[in-house]
Design an enzyme around this catalytic site. Structure first.
Site, PDB file in Angstrom:
ATOM      1  N   ALA A 237      16.695  22.850  59.088  1.00 11.39           N
ATOM      2  CA  ALA A 237      18.127  22.620  58.869  1.00 11.39           C
ATOM      3  C   ALA A 237      18.505  21.167  59.111  1.00 11.39           C
ATOM      4  CB  ALA A 237      18.942  23.526  59.785  1.00 11.39           C
ATOM      5  N   GLU A 240      17.424  19.295  55.380  1.00 16.22           N
ATOM      6  CA  GLU A 240      17.669  19.789  54.027  1.00 16.22           C
ATOM      7  C   GLU A 240      19.108  19.540  53.577  1.00 16.22           C
ATOM      8  OE1 GLU A 240      16.668  21.069  50.473  1.00 16.22           O
ATOM      9  OE2 GLU A 240      15.179  21.184  52.090  1.00 16.22           O
ATOM     10  N   SER A 242      21.481  17.514  54.931  1.00 12.22           N
ATOM     11  CA  SER A 242      21.857  16.100  54.936  1.00 12.22           C
ATOM     12  C   SER A 242      21.280  15.362  53.739  1.00 12.22           C
ATOM     13  CB  SER A 242      21.397  15.437  56.240  1.00 12.22           C
ATOM     14  OG  SER A 242      22.163  15.884  57.330  1.00 12.22           O
ATOM     15  N   CYS A 349      28.439  24.037  62.857  1.00 13.93           N
ATOM     16  CA  CYS A 349      27.129  23.383  62.768  1.00 13.93           C
ATOM     17  C   CYS A 349      26.848  22.471  63.959  1.00 13.93           C
ATOM     18  CB  CYS A 349      27.054  22.586  61.471  1.00 13.93           C
ATOM     19  SG  CYS A 349      25.520  21.665  61.270  1.00 13.93           S
ATOM     20  N   GLU A 358      24.600  10.035  59.565  1.00 16.27           N
ATOM     21  CA  GLU A 358      23.600   9.815  58.522  1.00 16.27           C
ATOM     22  C   GLU A 358      24.250   9.521  57.182  1.00 16.27           C
ATOM     23  OE1 GLU A 358      20.034  12.627  60.401  1.00 16.27           O
ATOM     24  OE2 GLU A 358      21.368  13.420  58.847  1.00 16.27           O
TER      25      GLU A 358
END
Length: 397
Positions: A237, A240, A242, A349, A358
């Site tokens: 997680a 993928e 991001s 999340c 990011e």
């Protein structure tokens, strides 16, 4: 209330996963008098929540359970059920495990990582530019950036990226992986993680995996299986979504030169731009983890009976005109942008703060170092994955 009327379920998800536009069926679903009934390729029928208020309610209402999916014929796109680990838990088990990981992703700690994320992003852009164009943005930038970050944070050798990329794709794919292949990929990833955990027991390091190993042994706050599942889940997680978010955001900006120019002219808009892109970009083609009603609950004018599943579509919720003015327009001056890209409630999340950094630093590096950034070929979109976005995206500069 539109409760007990039996309606033939509609096939879901709607439309194609190519691009970032939502199929008109989502507008029709939001405008329906209650929630609609849907059927995925496998599993039982479900209710579909598409409006902002309905999705937010299902996210946060304790009368909805994820753990109940363990014993249900879950609505899904694969013949096998996904092993969600902590994602499929309810409090208090979920709370216990979440607390062990949450400290690594606090806003203050992630902000201390910003400098490292910026350096990684700039290095990747420099390397891509040195290789000459056109180049695949996904392969050379949007994927290796979050992979590098989560590997460093968790303590996974970056050199092993090709291995767990194959396992991750095999676990998430809907069209190319049989149940046997899924189980094999899952087993290989777990065996790989088991080896890394053993290495951390022998030689502790300054990383999240070591902290989780210590919690396992010194405080007995998680089992061995939970330890492996947590590390597996963070690894998969943690990159993928991001990777797809960064690539899709670049696509959106290049398709809207006026917004791209606005951002280039004022990089202080990056935080607001990132929030708007999170709202605007559909991060998934379908929700892989439905919630089950533990008792009769009314949602959006429909009565959900105890034991019935609800699928939440937060991409649709983020385009709901009842909550967002001109929701199909990308604008960086949007106020109170309370999107649901990271969910809501107890399952919000864990990596939301890291994903924001990011995205911001990824866009900063691309915009400042590649002034001629442009699409340079045919984009291939992921159509067989729950996470939506480009699989290959040729760019030039």
């Amino acid at each position: 209330m539109t409760s007990d009327v039996q309606i033939e379920p509609i096939r879901y998800p709607f439309g194609s996963a190519e691009g970032v536009d939502l199929d008109p069926a989502y507008t029709e679903a939001r405008d329906a008098p209650g929630m609609i009934r849907i059927k995925l390729l496998y599993g039982e029928p479900a209710w579909l929540a598409t409006r902002y208020d309905d999705v937010r309610m299902v996210f946060s209402d304790r009368r909805f359970s994820r753990a109940m999916a363990a014993d249900a014929d879950v609505p899904r796109m694969t013949p096998h059920k996904l092993d969600g680990g902590i994602v499929m838990m309810d409090p208090p088990e979920h709370s216990r495990l979440r607390k062990l990981v949450a400290q690594a992703f606090t806003q203050n700690r992630v902000q201390r990582l910003r400098g490292r994320v910026r350096q990684l992003a700039e290095d990747l852009v420099d390397a891509m530019a040195a290789g000459g164009g056109p180049a695949d943005l996904v392969e050379n930038f949007s994927l290796p950036l979050p992979v590098s970050v989560i590997c460093e944070l968790l303590g996974v050798p970056m050199a092993d990226w090709p291995k767990f990329r194959v396992w991750s794709d095999g676990i998430l794919s809907t069209s190319e992986t049989t149940a046997e292949e899924y189980e094999a990929n899952e087993a290989e990833l777990q065996e790989y993680m088991r080896g890394l955990i053993a290495a951390r027991r022998a030689e502790p390091a300054d990383d999240l995996m070591t902290a989780l190993v210590e919690a396992r042994h010194e405080h007995d706050r998680l089992s061995e299986a939970e330890l492996i599942d947590l590390c597996d889940g963070l690894l998969v997680a943690g990159h993928e979504t991001s990777a797809s978010l960064i690539a899709s955001s670049v696509f959106v900006l290049l398709e809207r030169p006026e917004r791209l120019a606005e951002l280039r002219a004022d990089l202080s808009l990056l935080p607001a731009a990132a929030e708007e892109l999170l709202r605007f970009v559909p991060l998934s083609h379908w929700e892989g983890f439905p919630r089950y009603a533990t008792e009769d609950v009314e949602v959006g004018g429909s009565l959900v009976r105890a034991g019935e599943p609800v699928v939440t579509d937060f991409a649709s919720a983020n385009r709901d005109p009842r909550r967002f003015e001109n929701p199909d327009v990308l604008r960086f001056d949007r106020k109170a942008n309370s999107h649901l890209a990271f969910g809501h409630g107890v399952h919000h999340c864990l990596g939301a703060n890291l994903a924001r950094v990011e995205l911001q630093e990824g866009l900063r590096a691309l915009l400042t170092k590649l002034p001629g950034l442009r699409i340079a070929g045919e984009i291939e979109w992921k159509v067989d994955m729950p996470v939506r976005g480009p699989r290959r995206m040729p760019i030039g500069w």
